[in-house]
Structure formats: structure tokens, C-alpha cells
Scaffold this active site. Structure first.
Site, PDB file in Angstrom:
ATOM      1  N   LYS A  30      32.397  33.937  11.820  1.00 55.99           N
ATOM      2  CA  LYS A  30      31.475  33.769  12.906  1.00 55.99           C
ATOM      3  C   LYS A  30      29.850  33.915  12.534  1.00 55.99           C
ATOM      4  O   LYS A  30      28.842  33.381  13.045  1.00 55.99           O
ATOM      5  CB  LYS A  30      31.755  34.752  14.036  1.00 55.99           C
ATOM      6  N   LYS A  33      41.879  27.181  13.427  1.00 61.21           N
ATOM      7  CA  LYS A  33      42.539  27.601  14.394  1.00 61.21           C
ATOM      8  C   LYS A  33      41.770  27.158  15.747  1.00 61.21           C
ATOM      9  O   LYS A  33      40.595  27.371  15.654  1.00 61.21           O
ATOM     10  CB  LYS A  33      42.846  29.071  14.487  1.00 61.21           C
ATOM     11  N   LYS A  76      37.670  29.332  21.572  1.00 53.47           N
ATOM     12  CA  LYS A  76      37.117  29.031  22.516  1.00 53.47           C
ATOM     13  C   LYS A  76      35.907  28.666  22.253  1.00 53.47           C
ATOM     14  O   LYS A  76      35.034  27.712  23.015  1.00 53.47           O
ATOM     15  CB  LYS A  76      36.928  30.298  23.210  1.00 53.47           C
TER      16      LYS A  76
HETATM   17  N1  AQP Z   1      44.403  29.400  18.283  1.00 55.76           N
HETATM   18  C1  AQP Z   1      45.045  30.488  18.389  1.00 55.76           C
HETATM   19  N2  AQP Z   1      46.514  30.468  18.370  1.00 55.76           N
HETATM   20  C2  AQP Z   1      47.198  31.522  18.774  1.00 55.76           C
HETATM   21  N3  AQP Z   1      46.402  32.606  19.249  1.00 55.76           N
HETATM   22  C3  AQP Z   1      45.329  32.650  19.171  1.00 55.76           C
HETATM   23  N4  AQP Z   1      44.286  33.692  19.825  1.00 55.76           N
HETATM   24  C4  AQP Z   1      43.163  33.182  19.900  1.00 55.76           C
HETATM   25  N5  AQP Z   1      43.145  31.753  19.008  1.00 55.76           N
HETATM   26  C5  AQP Z   1      44.336  31.585  19.063  1.00 55.76           C
HETATM   27  C6  AQP Z   1      44.907  34.977  20.475  1.00 55.76           C
HETATM   28  O1  AQP Z   1      44.172  34.971  21.696  1.00 55.76           O
HETATM   29  C7  AQP Z   1      43.588  36.330  22.026  1.00 55.76           C
HETATM   30  C8  AQP Z   1      42.107  36.209  22.305  1.00 55.76           C
HETATM   31  O2  AQP Z   1      41.287  36.951  21.612  1.00 55.76           O
HETATM   32  P1  AQP Z   1      39.742  36.831  21.688  1.00 55.76           P
HETATM   33  O3  AQP Z   1      39.246  36.304  22.904  1.00 55.76           O
HETATM   34  O4  AQP Z   1      39.407  38.297  21.360  1.00 55.76           O
HETATM   35  O5  AQP Z   1      39.200  36.051  20.408  1.00 55.76           O
HETATM   36  P2  AQP Z   1      39.623  35.316  19.363  1.00 55.76           P
HETATM   37  O6  AQP Z   1      40.790  35.752  18.557  1.00 55.76           O
HETATM   38  O7  AQP Z   1      38.402  35.169  18.428  1.00 55.76           O
HETATM   39  O8  AQP Z   1      39.958  33.907  20.330  1.00 55.76           O
HETATM   40  P3  AQP Z   1      39.149  32.840  20.088  1.00 55.76           P
HETATM   41  O9  AQP Z   1      39.970  31.792  21.129  1.00 55.76           O
HETATM   42  O10 AQP Z   1      38.839  32.014  18.547  1.00 55.76           O
HETATM   43  O11 AQP Z   1      37.576  33.218  20.813  1.00 55.76           O
HETATM   44  P4  AQP Z   1      36.325  32.901  19.995  1.00 55.76           P
HETATM   45  O12 AQP Z   1      36.053  31.525  19.816  1.00 55.76           O
HETATM   46  O13 AQP Z   1      35.364  33.428  21.053  1.00 55.76           O
HETATM   47  O14 AQP Z   1      36.138  33.735  19.109  1.00 55.76           O
HETATM   48  C9  AQP Z   1      44.140  37.140  20.790  1.00 55.76           C
HETATM   49  O15 AQP Z   1      45.063  37.866  20.894  1.00 55.76           O
HETATM   50  C10 AQP Z   1      44.194  36.113  19.543  1.00 55.76           C
HETATM   51  O16 AQP Z   1      44.844  36.367  18.353  1.00 55.76           O
END
Ligand code: AQP
Length: 337
Positions: free
Chosen positions: A121, A202, A205
Site C-alpha cells: 500500500k 488479490k 476494494k
Molecule cells: N481478494 C480477497 N479474497 C478473499 N478475502 C479477501 N479479503 C479481502 N480481500 C480478499 C478479506 O476481506 C476482509 C476485508 O478486510 P479489510 O477491509 O480490512 O481490508 P483488506 O483485507 O485490505 O481488503 P481489500 O478489499 O483489499 O481492501 P483495501 O483495498 O481497502 O485494502 C478481510 O477479512 C480480508 O482477509
């Protein structure tokens, strides 16, 4: 740990959360949210919208405010039962940042510097806020504040969870037994859904590509387009054993939604042309998301009710958080009245 911190139902406590950093996607759903809804009645569950994590990278304030309620509504629409599970927003409970600061002080910088999510990030930011670096210490506080035993997350959060365990152990070692050391719970399938435009990354968002993610609120026509454009490979048809990452991702999405066994998947898909595979995946995603989207719309049309649920949950869990903060203050020697 003192007895008074144990849960009243006698069931183990679970905690998990998501950042309102954009609209939740099917990776968030399959990797975490669906699993939360499934297991909630076996536990004493606490589900949080972690807005303080979201601002570790800049968020437009108006969009963030809307996104917080969107994420809460999606939790409920996906089946989290607010009469059983606590559903609230991190900034409603001051204990998260209070304990977060204490953990920031006990966490060596070297531990934080090794976090792959920080490396990924921070690489995209012009200016990197200190909060992005310290994020895992706040995440440890989110979990340990409620003495959660189990944390259901997707695979990408496993490293942060390991760090949470290390922070709990370090605090316990320095100040005496205080925190439950939690376990990570990954789903059997769907633990890592990959981007449609790049199946080596992966699904995320905050990723920028227009064809990257399928949001939980996507319309059927757009889902069809997104899956139609998903990266595959130069083979004409599915070969289960040797499928490349793009095709494996599409099969994985179908399997996670349908919950079919490998044998059932092979029987259905081996030898299928990619065009037909995409059609089947599209149907499955549309069919699975449509009841969630209908429930979501209902919830968003009654914001007062949604806010009431968040407030009620926050009030329910605040005494637990206050008790843990008080204990952590006493243990560390901070002024605790
Ligand atoms: N691609 C994925 N496949 C399976 N699980 C996923 N999670 C996130 N992406 C995937 C799980 O969803 C939860 C969200 O956690 P978060 O919102 O704290 O942040 P993150 O893991 O960083 O998710 P994103 O979607 O990638 O958000 P951004 O882009 O904001 O960083 C967690 O349980 C994660 O494991």
C-alpha cells in the site's frame, strides 16, 4: 485474564471487521463476510466497520461517511443477525484507539516493517502517513480489546493476525497475563479471490482497474461484462489440472459460491469452453448476490433503523472495551484513577 472478561454466553468470542475504503467486493464476501454469517451462532460474535483503518490512506470525507453505512448494511444484508451479533463502527468505541496506542508502544518497528500489506500500500502513495505503518497495532487492539478467541478473515490478513498474536504475547510477557492470544480462521474455499484483470493480484476494494473487482452491489449486466472481460489464457477450454491463474480464479469463484466439491466441479467444468464457463460463473454470481442486494436496498432506505442497530451494538460492547482498557492501563502503570 480476569474472569469478569470472559463472555457471558459461555461461547468463545469472535471478532472481525472490514474497512469502509470502498464498496465490498465478492472477495470480501467469500473470504470473510459469508463465513461470519455462517458461524455466528456458534460464537459470541462482534463485527466492526473499521473506519479508523480506512483513513490510513486518504478518503474523501463525504464518501467515507456513506461507505461506513454501506458496509454496515452489507454485513446485515449478507446475514449477520444484529439481535445476536454486535455490529458497530470502530470510531463509536474510544477503547480501540486507547489500546491501539498502548500496542503501538509495545510493537517493535521491525515487526511492522515486515508487513507485506504495508509494503504494497505504501508503494502506491505519494505521502505515507504514520498510521499506515502502525495499522497492525490498531488491528491488534480491535481484536484484543474484546479478548476474542477466533478471528475469521481471508488469507491476506493472516500475516496481520500472526502479528496480533505476537503483540498479545509480548504484552503478556512484559506486563503479566492479560490478553487472550487469538486464532486465525480461514474459510475452506474463497480465502483468496484474485483480480479479474490480473489474477496474480488479490481482488481489492481500492485497486484502480475498471475490470478488477466485482462489487457486492454490481448490476447483472455489469457482472456479465466484467466476467466476460476476465483474463483467461490461450487454451480453448477448461483443463482442471493445468488451468492457468485466470481460469482457476473463475473456477474458484464458482466453487466458493456453489460450495461444490472438487469432483463435482471437475464433472461440470472439465472440457468446457471458456465462453460457457464465463456464462456459468456469471449466472452463479448474479443469482447469489441478488437477494443480498435486495436486502441491502431495504436497509439503506431506512437509515434511522440502521443507525439504531449500530448504536445499540456499540452500547452493548462498550463496557467490555472499557474493562479491557482499564486493565491494560493498570498493568502498564498508566494513571487509571
Ligand atoms: N481478494 C480477497 N479474497 C478473499 N478475502 C479477501 N479479503 C479481502 N480481500 C480478499 C478479506 O476481506 C476482509 C476485508 O478486510 P479489510 O477491509 O480490512 O481490508 P483488506 O483485507 O485490505 O481488503 P481489500 O478489499 O483489499 O481492501 P483495501 O483495498 O481497502 O485494502 C478481510 O477479512 C480480508 O482477509
Amino acid at each position: 485474564m480476569t474472569d469478569s472478561l470472559l463472555m457471558s454466553s459461555g461461547k468463545p468470542r469472535i471478532f472481525s471487521g472490514m474497512q469502509p475504503s470502498g464498496v465490498l467486493h465478492i472477495g470480501n464476501y467469500l473470504g470473510a463476510l459469508r463465513n461470519w454469517a455462517k458461524i455466528q451462532y456458534d460464537f459470541e460474535p462482534i463485527f466492526c466497520v473499521v473506519d479508523q483503518h480506512a483513513i490510513t490512506v486518504y478518503q474523501d470525507p463525504k464518501a467515507l461517511r456513506e461507505s461506513i453505512e454501506q458496509v454496515a448494511a452489507l454485513y446485515l444484508a449478507a446475514g449477520i443477525d444484529p439481535d445476536h451479533s454486535a455490529v458497530f463502527v470502530q470510531s463509536q468505541v474510544p477503547g480501540h484507539v486507547e489500546l491501539g496506542w498502548i500496542f503501538t508502544c509495545v510493537t517493535p518497528m521491525g515487526w511492522l516493517g515486515r508487513m507485506t500489506q504495508f509494503k504494497a500500500k505504501s508503494g502506491n502513495q505519494e505521502t505515507v502517513g504514520t498510521g499506515l505503518f502502525c495499522y497492525p497495532a490498531l488491528m491488534a487492539a480491535d481484536i484484543l480489546l474484546y479478548q476474542a478467541k477466533i478471528v475469521p478473515v481471508g488469507e491476506d490478513q493472516a500475516q496481520h493476525l500472526e502479528l496480533t498474536r505476537n503483540i498479545a504475547e509480548r504484552f503478556n510477557h512484559l506486563y503479566g497475563d492479560t490478553f487472550v492470544v487469538p486464532e486465525t480462521r480461514l474459510p475452506a474455499v474463497g480465502a483468496r479471490v484474485m483480480g479479474l484483470d490480473d489474477p496474480t493480484q488479490k481482488m481489492s476494494k481500492s485497486a484502480e482497474g475498471a475490470n478488477h473487482a466485482i462489487s457486492m452491489l454490481e448490476e447483472p449486466g455489469r457482472i456479465k461484462k466484467l466476467i466476460g472481460r476476465a483474463v483467461t489464457d490461450s487454451n480453448p477450454q477448461v483443463e482442471w489440472e493445468t488451468a492457468g491463474p485466470g481460469v482457476r480464479n473463475l473456477l474458484g469463484i464458482f466453487q466458493a459460491f456453489s460450495e461444490q466439491s472438487n469432483a463435482e466441479m471437475r464433472a461440470e467444468f472439465d472440457g468446457m469452453r471458456y465462453g460457457d464457463l464465463k456464462k456459468r460463473v456469471t449466472e452463479m454470481v448474479v443469482e447469489s448476490l441478488s437477494p443480498i442486494q435486495a436486502k441491502y436496498r431495504e436497509l439503506m432506505n431506512n437509515r434511522d433503523h440502521l443507525r439504531h442497530i449500530l448504536q445499540r451494538s456499540a452500547e452493548r460492547i462498550t463496557p467490555i472495551a472499557e474493562q479491557t482498557v482499564q486493565l491494560a492501563k493498570e498493568r502498564t502503570g498508566l494513571f487509571s484513577g
